[in-house]
Design an enzyme around this catalytic site. Sequence first.
Site, PDB file in Angstrom:
ATOM      1  CD  GLU A  60      -1.891  -2.375   1.351  1.00  0.00           C
ATOM      2  OE1 GLU A  60      -0.759  -2.665   1.794  1.00  0.00           O
ATOM      3  OE2 GLU A  60      -2.796  -3.206   1.178  1.00  0.00           O
ATOM      4  CG  HIS A 129      -9.890  -7.046   8.248  1.00  0.00           C
ATOM      5  ND1 HIS A 129      -8.722  -7.427   8.842  1.00  0.00           N
ATOM      6  CD2 HIS A 129      -9.734  -7.332   6.935  1.00  0.00           C
ATOM      7  CE1 HIS A 129      -7.903  -7.932   7.929  1.00  0.00           C
ATOM      8  NE2 HIS A 129      -8.496  -7.890   6.758  1.00  0.00           N
TER       9      HIS A 129
HETATM   10  C1  LIG Z   1      -2.076  -4.475   4.305  1.00  0.00           C
HETATM   11  C2  LIG Z   1      -3.091  -5.396   3.754  1.00  0.00           C
HETATM   12  N1  LIG Z   1      -3.426  -5.284   2.454  1.00  0.00           N
HETATM   13  C3  LIG Z   1      -4.340  -6.115   1.919  1.00  0.00           C
HETATM   14  C4  LIG Z   1      -4.936  -7.070   2.682  1.00  0.00           C
HETATM   15  C5  LIG Z   1      -5.970  -8.006   2.062  1.00  0.00           C
HETATM   16  N2  LIG Z   1      -5.406  -9.349   1.953  1.00  0.00           N
HETATM   17  C6  LIG Z   1      -5.560 -10.240   2.943  1.00  0.00           C
HETATM   18  S1  LIG Z   1      -4.752 -11.642   2.653  1.00  0.00           S
HETATM   19  C7  LIG Z   1      -4.179 -11.115   1.169  1.00  0.00           C
HETATM   20  C8  LIG Z   1      -3.305 -12.019   0.369  1.00  0.00           C
HETATM   21  C9  LIG Z   1      -2.080 -12.441   1.130  1.00  0.00           C
HETATM   22  O1  LIG Z   1      -1.384 -13.439   0.466  1.00  0.00           O
HETATM   23  P1  LIG Z   1      -0.107 -14.141   1.057  1.00  0.00           P
HETATM   24  O2  LIG Z   1       0.689 -13.166   1.850  1.00  0.00           O
HETATM   25  O3  LIG Z   1       0.573 -14.825  -0.045  1.00  0.00           O
HETATM   26  O4  LIG Z   1      -0.647 -15.169   2.126  1.00  0.00           O
HETATM   27  P2  LIG Z   1      -1.614 -16.391   1.922  1.00  0.00           P
HETATM   28  O5  LIG Z   1      -2.997 -15.832   2.019  1.00  0.00           O
HETATM   29  O6  LIG Z   1      -1.305 -16.996   0.619  1.00  0.00           O
HETATM   30  O7  LIG Z   1      -1.350 -17.316   3.073  1.00  0.00           O
HETATM   31  C10 LIG Z   1      -4.646  -9.823   0.919  1.00  0.00           C
HETATM   32  C11 LIG Z   1      -4.368  -9.056  -0.295  1.00  0.00           C
HETATM   33  C12 LIG Z   1      -4.587  -7.128   4.041  1.00  0.00           C
HETATM   34  N3  LIG Z   1      -5.157  -8.001   4.874  1.00  0.00           N
HETATM   35  N4  LIG Z   1      -3.661  -6.298   4.544  1.00  0.00           N
END
Ligand SMILES: Cc1ncc(C[n+]2csc(CCOP(=O)(O)OP(=O)(O)O)c2C)c(N)n1
Lengths: 326, 334
Positions: A60, A129
């Site tokens: 972000e 959230h």
């Molecule tokens: C700062 C932030 N930006 C966006 C999100 C929304 N979000 C939650 S999980 C996610 C994907 C994360 O993927 P990864 O780090 O690869 O972990 P995985 O879910 O695959 O375990 C996103 C975009 C968030 N929770 N926090």
Amino acid sequence: MPTVAYREALNQAMAEEMERDDRIFLMGEEVGHYNGAYKVSKGLLDKFGEKRVIDTPIAEGGFVGVGIGAAMVGLRPIIELMTWNFSLVAADQLINNAAKIRQMSGGQFTLPVVFRGPGGSAHQLAAQHSQSTEALWAHIPGLKVVMPANPKDAKGLLKSAIRDDNPIVFIEGEVMYGDQGEIPEGEYTIPLGVAEVKRQGKDLTIIGWSKMVKLALQVAEQLAPEGIDIEVVDPRTIRPLDEALLVQSVKKTGRCLILEEGWPFNGVGAEIAYRIGKACFDDLDAPVERLTGADMPMPYNHHLEAMCVPDAARTIAAVKRVLYLE
Amino acid sequence: MSRIEREVVEPREKARSVDKAQLVHYYQQMLAIRRMEEALAKAYALRKFGGFLHLYIGQEAVAVGAIAALKPEDYVIATYREHAHAYAKGMAAKQIIAEMYGKETGCSKGLGGSMHLFDAPRNFLGGYGIVGGHIPIAAGTAYASKYRGDGRVTLCFFGDGSVAQGAFHEGVALAALWRLPVVFICENNLYSMGTPLYRSLSVTDVSQKALGYGIARDRFDGEDVLRVRDRIGEAVRRARNESMPTLVEIRTYRFRGHSMSDAGLYRTKEEVEEWKKRDPVGFGRALLEKANVPEAEIAAIEAKVKEEIEEAVQFAEDSPELAYERLAEFTYKE
Ligand SMILES: Cc1ncc(C[n+]2csc(CCOP(=O)(O)OP(=O)(O)O)c2C)c(N)n1
């Protein structure tokens, strides 16, 4: 008039503006191939291609900064935050850069950039959230803060935000994307900084924005059979605030209740209450009342969560307090 | 999604210890995590609770293997996909499921939910909802360990999506600079939400990020609980004895969507099926068979796990909720 969903209204606003002006591009997490986490950008990648609809990594602070930089040198970015909770990661970019560059440069640079995405609590998403961030952003001079309460406003206000030459914080209602509503046919905009009377009434003014407008209208209908005639006013833009219309309404009704989903301390309602109190001192028949979210991080538990945001029962009780009916 | 060849700073994969009791323990843990999450998915579909629910199914060997390399006093910190880490660190299924149900008997009194499991007595420092936000916290707990000289190690789990965040780089940079006893474990399941790895990172070998900070690194596939335990064990030893952080990338795969609201349409059926052939729970069972654990004994483990999870669900169903009047206690400490 056609009936569309809130998310569709936002989608139309972006598509029409991007059609009109090729300096506009959309950037954010999952906005392209995934069609948006909340499907607000559905179809835009197909329509405008990868140069103008850009998927970003989860960074972000990075892509909000990219939006600021691109705007400084002549593009007109729309930066989608997946939710405003995550904008806090980019707070430095928003507060120290977006809001200040124009002033620090003596007006040499303007930043026509819109930061948009869903805000407020949803269902059982817990503390990190479920936040209403408008009070934070509205605190910062240099930013404008817009919060549409229905599809018509969503489309008209977003188009104005995109055409505005300032950094705009555009907060959509996370639980409102499916809301249906009529929108005018063809091209229209709604100016920023202009409130709207959502319901005429004579006994008391409820001031609320975003989701709280719905609640206010529902309570107004519920109390009408009891002979309580409520006026509902939606500022639509938190900053700049249309103080004149709010004051005009309260002068008419003599009573005011402010509904705010966010926290009370230093909240938007605190600012509005001060202004109403000052401007309407001689017209008020009761102190200005506020009903806000609980002064604590949002609990996960379903019932506790419901207790922590304004609801119909507590709004009705507050209305009756202001009317000295209880 | 090719299999990663072994690539490690200090290549020392030890001869596998095949202590039968340990194998049974790992299998029991992985299976319990699998069954617990299946039960949660079912309860969620029945609307027993709401919010986000991010399942870990497919990645079980990572949490179980890595945490097996720790002592009880070591710290673990994780993301919102943390049910398995909590369980492997010793939290009871009862406390986890009750938390999802929002009950007072849940580990966070029903205030945290699926994304915010915490267990102070077991040194489980929580699940966090902001991607990358907890990584500097791990540097902080490791700093405290070094400060006090208590010999504890912090394991920090995160996804590949975190690696683009500033917080990741700042946390790792400080841990490296001050040589803190922490192991950063990137569970690289090849997707962050709907975004495949190659569209979120310019260098998709996450372990290479260690080079820029001068810390140790390792990288391997995560379906074999013993490999995870042994390789993380080396990193833990390095953290504990040399106060040297390690960045470990473990390739793994989530069989389900990102969360319950994601159907995962951005992946092909073939890809998912291919990965399911490397199911860590199945792999764990095969290890038992190889160690000549009789089928009857394995069946008994499975029956016991089934009972444990059923009891936990019942416990969650029957538990009370926190009273609203008590909420204020948790904002500030009096
Ligand atoms: C700062 C932030 N930006 C966006 C999100 C929304 N979000 C939650 S999980 C996610 C994907 C994360 O993927 P990864 O780090 O690869 O972990 P995985 O879910 O695959 O375990 C996103 C975009 C968030 N929770 N926090």
